[in-house]
Design a protein around this motif. Structure first.
Motif: not given
Ligand SMILES: [Zn+2]
Length: 373
Positions: A107-116, A121-122, A127-128
């Motif tokens: 769940e934590a890595s999916l949550d992190f991925l969702k924001t990516l 802007k963040h 991602l750059k």
């Protein structure tokens, strides 16, 4: 105070709502929930199929930015999936749920991925700078069975990466320097481990991606903070003796731990500790730091900087929110420090100031509000 009546109602609710796990199973090979708390409510956890579906849905929403690759199949034929995103030159690998009964890394890595994937802007700035390989579910078979090990070999996948002669000699040199007996001699001619297909597939993915940094998400049992009366909710750990690592690696992994601990501890309900000393070259984070051999004895000629998070056990619906959040906060803290290049100036010696993990808490009575499943 917990009244007997409330205890009864809680127990009844747990029995009615929760798919049960056989007592003892959840505790196999290490504490996960305190004794007597083996009934875990799994309704708050994503299934392997749901995790897969979420990855596909994020990829579809990402306008091509996120690529989900099936790198192989588990022992029982479930997809082993890696989510790749980002264009930066720093490469980061995040993995969850190598131990099937330690859920919220997924769940934590999916949550992190969702924001990516969100396009903010963040996310765009990060991602750059950074390219990610994110594995929410390393051990889908074990997760479906809610057990630590894989389901074919019944082995701990976090003790199944390759160990060669050099790593073995290094381990024994450290043991002798600590006054411990060296491990008995073994034949290391073409020696590799990688018994499980999961270990084989993920080693090749790691060797192709060559991550500079790795973060591995786990759960532990329920413990005190040092010798205080507080319960720790989050530990940061390093899986090797410093004597196994280069100075640069030892500094970098401690800095990752320090920034994660700072960030996770800010939420107020989180008590951060330092995981006890371990030295396990055959673990995934360890072998990745030591240029461990692949399934055919080949080498990637690569050393990652890897560390791990351990969330408290005794999980349930009420605590899942902050348990996931502390992991996500820890991940973002490390990533932001890489992205803005501040990680190198973090004082690595602050690692020793993180309070040590204390004794195991073996009863719910002390923290009735936390025993919520
Ligand atoms: Zn674990």
């Amino acid at each position: 105070m917990r009244t007997p009546r409330r205890r009864y109602l809680t127990l009844m609710a747990a029995l009615l709502l929760a798919p049960t796990v056989a007592p003892g199973l959840a505790n196999a090979n290490g504490p996960f929930v305190p004794p007597g708390q083996e009934t875990v409510n799994r309704s708050s956890m994503l299934s392997a199929e749901q995790i897969s579906a979420e990855l596909r849905s994020l990829a579809a929403r990402s306008k091509g930015a996120l690529r989900v690759e099936e790198i192989g199949r588990s022992g029982q034929g479930r997809p082993l999936e890696v989510a790749y995103i980002g264009t930066g030159s720093t490469r980061v690998w995040i993995q969850g749920r190598i131990h099937g009964n330690e859920p919220y890394g997924a769940e934590a890595s999916l949550d992190f991925l969702k924001t990516l994937v969100s396009g903010g802007k963040h996310a765009r700035d990060v991602l750059k700078e950074i390219s990610f390989a994110i594995i929410p579910l390393y051990n889908p078979d074990g997760s479906e069975a809610f057990r630590r090990q894989d389901s074919i070999n019944n082995i701990d996948l976090n003790r199944d990466w390759g160990v060669d002669r050099r790593m073995f000699d290094q381990l024994n040199a450290v043991r002798v320097s600590l006054g411990q007996a060296p491990l008995p001699e073994r034949n290391f001619t073409n020696y590799t481990r990688h018994r499980a297909v999961e270990s084989q597939a993920f080693w090749y993915a790691w060797a192709n991606f060559k991550p500079h940094h790795m973060i591995d998400l786990h759960h532990q049992g329920t413990y005190y903070v040092g010798d205080t009366d507080e319960m720790t909710t989050f530990s940061v750990g390093i899986s090797l003796d410093p004597g196994m690592l280069t100075t640069d690696q030892w500094n970098t992994v401690r800095r990752m731990g320090v920034v994660a601990a700072d960030a996770a501890g800010k939420s107020g309900v989180v008590n951060v500790t330092r995981y006890p000393y371990i030295n396990i070259p055959e673990g995934v984070t360890s072998a990745s730091m030591l240029n461990g051999p692949g399934p055919q004895g080949e080498y990637a000629n690569w050393r990652s900087n890897a560390m791990f998070f351990e969330s408290r056990g005794g999980i349930g619906q009420k605590s899942s929110g902050y348990i996931i959040k502390q992991n996500v906060n820890g991940l973002w803290a490390i990533i932001d420090a890489m992205s803005d290049r501040s990680l190198a100036s973090v004082d690595a010696d602050r690692w020793s100031n993180i309070p040590p993990r204390g004794a195991a808490i073996t009863t719910c009575d002390k923290f009735p509000n936390q025993c919520d499943f």
